[in-house]
Write an enzyme that holds these catalytic residues in place. Structure first.
Site, PDB file in Angstrom:
ATOM      1  N   SER A   1       0.869  -1.177   0.000  1.00 35.97           N
ATOM      2  CA  SER A   1       0.000   0.000   0.000  1.00 35.97           C
ATOM      3  C   SER A   1       0.895   1.212   0.000  1.00 35.97           C
ATOM      4  O   SER A   1       1.788   1.324   0.850  1.00 35.97           O
ATOM      5  CB  SER A   1      -0.908   0.016   1.236  1.00 35.97           C
TER       6      SER A   1
ATOM      7  N   CYS B   1      -4.407   7.075  -2.886  1.00 34.09           N
ATOM      8  CA  CYS B   1      -4.155   5.651  -3.128  1.00 34.09           C
ATOM      9  C   CYS B   1      -2.898   5.437  -3.957  1.00 34.09           C
ATOM     10  O   CYS B   1      -2.898   5.629  -5.183  1.00 34.09           O
ATOM     11  CB  CYS B   1      -5.350   4.964  -3.786  1.00 34.09           C
TER      12      CYS B   1
END
Length: 338
Positions: free
Chosen positions: A91, A253
């Site tokens: 991530s 993101c």
């Protein structure tokens, strides 16, 4: 007070997305490689993730960054992301949180004006360049895992929105990228609940037909998220990644931005040296620079650098009383959705 388990975290947010970095209480996870460790967490022993990522010790928003000894001697530390649905290989926002916590707490010595930290992930080595001023990390740039498109312009029939077209791609985990106007919404804070619900519905439908297989590392198989996207008047890409069981990413993101650059390159919209801005549902921004082209198995892939900033907001000590009736936690649909 008696606890059967004690964990310490440095609590960080990246453009609003919470990443709680576990700095004490976990010695290691079984496995000779980071992919083995990820697989162990997802298929053998899920208790740590359940303990951390469910109520009453957590909320729907945010993740836990698990730091373990690196398997690759070229790395400083191993990195795995624990989220309510499962453990994930990578991530971007959480990696930035981990690097910020490691440097600002002195776990890794900070060198100004830049410190290099290399993370060992199941998706490969991720080198972070942290800009440092007066003991503060003012920005983190991640050389991300190579991103590639496995299906361009796929389609699925839905009962509520008709034909939905998507791009299936890998940016550290597997995504389907969907133009948000196909579901009749825009990416705005007041639409967050509907975006989350529709994104997870789409993810579950698409996952039934798309295998999402990584050509080299089976532990990375499987569709993780739907990321909605749209184009802003200034050319920035508005993003909204939807995460099971029912919320949206507060950040732009990182892995989704990484994947979207592969789509742009495959469509002839980006060449090495180009920079794209990703803007989140609450207005935070990442930049993604296309560094070059490589190959992953049979796929042509982009090498990208994703940059953002994080802020430490707290320090926590979590424990488990052996008489606690909720050692694996619980979730209710009033706040968790799904």
């Amino acid at each position: 007070m008696r606890w059967s388990r004690t964990l310490q975290t440095v609590d960080v947010h990246c453009a609003g997305e919470i990443g709680r970095v576990v700095t004490g209480g976990v010695l290691d996870i079984p496995g000779a490689t980071m992919a083995n460790k990820l697989d162990h967490l997802n298929t053998v022993d899920d208790s740590l993730r359940q303990l951390l990522c469910s109520e009453p010790r957590s909320t729907p928003a945010g993740s836990f960054c698990l730091l373990v000894p690196a398997c690759d001697p070229a790395a400083d530390v191993g990195f795995i992301v624990l989220q309510p649905d499962q453990a994930h290989a990578m991530s971007g926002s959480n990696a930035m949180c981990a690097v910020t916590a490691l440097l600002e707490t002195g776990a890794i010595p900070m060198t100004e004006p830049e410190t290099i930290v290399t993370l060992d992930t199941a998706a490969g080595l991720v080198q972070a360049q942290a800009s440092c001023v007066d003991g503060k990390v003012t920005g983190v740039s991640l050389d991300m895992p190579p991103s590639f498109v496995t299906k361009k312009d796929g389609a699925i029939e839905t009962p509520d929105w008709g034909t939905i077209r998507y791009d299936l791609c890998f940016g550290g985990v597997f995504y389907t990228l969907v133009d948000v106007d196909q579901i009749g919404l825009s990416i705005t804070p007041d639409n967050a609940r509907d975006l989350a619900t529709r994104g997870i519905t789409l993810r579950n439908m698409i996952a039934q037909t798309e295998e999402a297989q990584h050509p080299i590392t089976p532990a990375l198989n499987g569709l993780a998220y739907v990321m909605f996207r749209s184009t802003e008047p200034d050319g920035a890409i508005r993003t909204c990644t939807t995460l099971r069981p029912g919320r949206v990413d507060r950040s732009p993101c990182g892995t989704g931005s990484n994947a979207n650059m592969a789509v742009r390159y495959a469509a002839g919209l980006a060449t090495p040296g180009d920079i794209a801005v990703s803007r989140s549902i609450i207005g935070g921004e990442f930049t993604t620079e296309l560094l070059g082209i490589t190959n992953v198995g049979t796929y042509e892939a982009t090498r990208n650098r994703v940059s953002g900033q994080c802020w430490i907001y707290g320090f926590s000590q979590l424990g488990l009383d052996p008489s606690d009736p909720f050692p694996a936690g619980f979730r209710l649909s009033d706040t968790w959705g799904g």
